[in-house]
Design a protein around this motif. Structure first.
Motif, short mmCIF file in Angstrom:
data_model
loop_
_atom_site.label_atom_id
_atom_site.label_comp_id
_atom_site.label_asym_id
_atom_site.label_seq_id
_atom_site.Cartn_x
_atom_site.Cartn_y
_atom_site.Cartn_z
N ALA A 177 -19.54 -81.05 -43.97
CA ALA A 177 -19.16 -82.32 -43.37
C ALA A 177 -17.66 -82.40 -43.14
CB ALA A 177 -19.63 -83.47 -44.26
N ALA A 178 -16.89 -81.99 -44.13
CA ALA A 178 -15.44 -82.03 -44.01
C ALA A 178 -14.96 -81.06 -42.94
CB ALA A 178 -14.80 -81.69 -45.35
N GLU A 179 -15.57 -79.88 -42.87
CA GLU A 179 -15.16 -78.86 -41.91
C GLU A 179 -15.41 -79.31 -40.47
OE1 GLU A 179 -13.72 -75.07 -40.70
OE2 GLU A 179 -13.71 -76.02 -42.69
N LEU A 180 -16.53 -80.01 -40.26
CA LEU A 180 -16.92 -80.40 -38.90
C LEU A 180 -16.63 -81.87 -38.60
CD1 LEU A 180 -20.33 -78.51 -38.62
CD2 LEU A 180 -18.09 -77.79 -37.77
N PHE A 181 -15.96 -82.54 -39.54
CA PHE A 181 -15.62 -83.96 -39.37
C PHE A 181 -16.88 -84.82 -39.16
CE2 PHE A 181 -12.02 -81.44 -37.81
CZ PHE A 181 -11.02 -81.90 -38.67
N LEU A 182 -17.87 -84.57 -40.02
CA LEU A 182 -19.11 -85.33 -40.02
C LEU A 182 -19.24 -86.08 -41.32
CD1 LEU A 182 -21.51 -82.44 -38.88
CD2 LEU A 182 -20.48 -84.19 -37.40
N SER A 183 -20.17 -87.00 -41.38
CA SER A 183 -20.48 -87.64 -42.66
C SER A 183 -21.37 -86.68 -43.44
CB SER A 183 -21.20 -88.96 -42.44
OG SER A 183 -22.53 -88.73 -41.98
N PRO A 184 -21.36 -86.72 -44.79
CA PRO A 184 -22.24 -85.86 -45.58
C PRO A 184 -23.71 -86.06 -45.22
CG PRO A 184 -20.53 -86.77 -46.98
CD PRO A 184 -20.41 -87.47 -45.65
N ALA A 185 -24.10 -87.29 -44.91
CA ALA A 185 -25.50 -87.56 -44.55
C ALA A 185 -25.87 -86.86 -43.25
CB ALA A 185 -25.72 -89.06 -44.41
N THR A 186 -24.94 -86.85 -42.29
CA THR A 186 -25.20 -86.19 -41.01
C THR A 186 -25.30 -84.68 -41.20
OG1 THR A 186 -24.06 -87.92 -39.77
CG2 THR A 186 -24.34 -85.80 -38.67
N ALA A 187 -24.42 -84.12 -42.01
CA ALA A 187 -24.47 -82.69 -42.28
C ALA A 187 -25.80 -82.33 -42.94
CB ALA A 187 -23.30 -82.28 -43.19
N ARG A 188 -26.21 -83.15 -43.90
CA ARG A 188 -27.48 -82.91 -44.59
C ARG A 188 -28.65 -82.96 -43.60
NH1 ARG A 188 -27.18 -86.90 -47.75
NH2 ARG A 188 -25.81 -85.81 -49.22
N THR A 189 -28.59 -83.90 -42.65
CA THR A 189 -29.66 -84.03 -41.66
C THR A 189 -29.73 -82.79 -40.77
OG1 THR A 189 -29.49 -86.44 -41.58
CG2 THR A 189 -30.47 -85.36 -39.67
N HIS A 190 -28.58 -82.29 -40.35
CA HIS A 190 -28.56 -81.08 -39.52
C HIS A 190 -29.15 -79.89 -40.27
CE1 HIS A 190 -26.62 -82.69 -36.04
NE2 HIS A 190 -25.47 -82.98 -36.65
N VAL A 191 -28.80 -79.75 -41.55
CA VAL A 191 -29.35 -78.66 -42.35
C VAL A 191 -30.87 -78.79 -42.46
CG1 VAL A 191 -29.47 -77.64 -44.66
CG2 VAL A 191 -27.25 -78.26 -43.69
N SER A 192 -31.33 -80.00 -42.72
CA SER A 192 -32.77 -80.24 -42.87
C SER A 192 -33.52 -79.93 -41.58
CB SER A 192 -33.03 -81.69 -43.28
OG SER A 192 -32.46 -81.96 -44.54
N ARG A 193 -32.96 -80.36 -40.45
CA ARG A 193 -33.62 -80.11 -39.16
C ARG A 193 -33.66 -78.62 -38.85
NH1 ARG A 193 -30.89 -85.03 -35.58
NH2 ARG A 193 -32.24 -86.71 -36.40
N ALA A 194 -32.59 -77.91 -39.18
CA ALA A 194 -32.56 -76.47 -38.96
C ALA A 194 -33.63 -75.78 -39.79
CB ALA A 194 -31.18 -75.91 -39.28
N MET A 195 -33.80 -76.22 -41.04
CA MET A 195 -34.81 -75.64 -41.90
C MET A 195 -36.21 -75.84 -41.33
SD MET A 195 -33.36 -76.63 -45.69
CE MET A 195 -34.93 -76.20 -46.47
#
Length: 220
Positions: A177-195
């Protein structure tokens, strides 16, 4: 409440881990096993959220127990955290290939043990960031199990590809999230969708897919 099963043939190790984990308000040790066969029986009966599995045990070892648990659809929600004496133990590679969600060295700090159990229970698991690069580099150099790697990463959006690539480098969701300037929740959502899109059983397998597909190259 995170329900944990301990599987280790050393009573002192089990007692120590149980004391650390039971001291947490959100974690409960629901069972203990001294070999893989006993672990399989207890996992089937109790269906814990997380199993701390010693890789080397008499009789049915941790590798075989992991393989059987991961191959049982009725236990799909059970996460396995491998316990090993050495970070790059030969059996760790096979355990990850068999379906384990991550691993811990036995001399890990109590706080790291608790954090790892929580992360694995959330499906955010993993490989200790300090050794992810080395571990994956070794892991992907070995023959892949047929059908393990997806044919292509093309099913992912550009953002999802970025997130998966960072996960493959050992970054946590918060760090992504910090690396891509996202919220932690958004980063978590992207990871979940990729899975979901890649049909990865867990985050550890997602990381393996990233390397095996060529999205990320092992460090030289």
């Amino acid at each position: 409440m995170i329900r944990v099963l301990l599987a280790d043939d050393q009573p002192l190790v089990r007692a120590g881990f149980a004391m650390i984990l039971d001291a947490e308000d959100d974690i409960e040790v629901v069972g203990q096993a001294d070999d893989g066969a006993a672990a399989l029986e207890l996992v089937t009966a109790l269906k814990p959220d997380v199993v701390l599995m010693d890789i080397r045990m008499p009789g049915v070892d941790g590798l075989e127990a992991t393989r059987r648990i991961a191959g049982n659809d009725a236990l799909a929600d059970v996460r396995i955290l491998i316990l090993t004496t050495f970070e790059l133990d030969e059996y760790v590679f096979e355990a990850l290939r068999a379906g384990a969600g991550g691993f811990l060295v036995k001399h890990t700090h109590p706080g790291d043990l608790v954090r790892a159990v929580r992360e694995v229970a959330r499906g955010e698991a993993l490989l200790s960031p300090s050794v992810t690069r080395r571990l994956i580099a070794e892991f992907v150099a070995r023959p892949a199990r047929p059908g393990l790697a997806p044919a292509s990463m093309a099913v992912l959006t550009e953002r999802e590809r970025e997130v998966v690539a960072l996960a493959a480098q050992g970054l946590t969701n918060d760090e992504i999230a910090a690396e891509l300037f996202l919220s932690p929740a958004t980063a978590r959502t992207h990871v979940s969708r990729a899975m979901v899109k890649l049909q990865a059983r867990d985050r550890a397998q997602l990381v393996v897919f990233a390397y095996q597909s060529g999205l990320v190259r092992p460090p030289s």
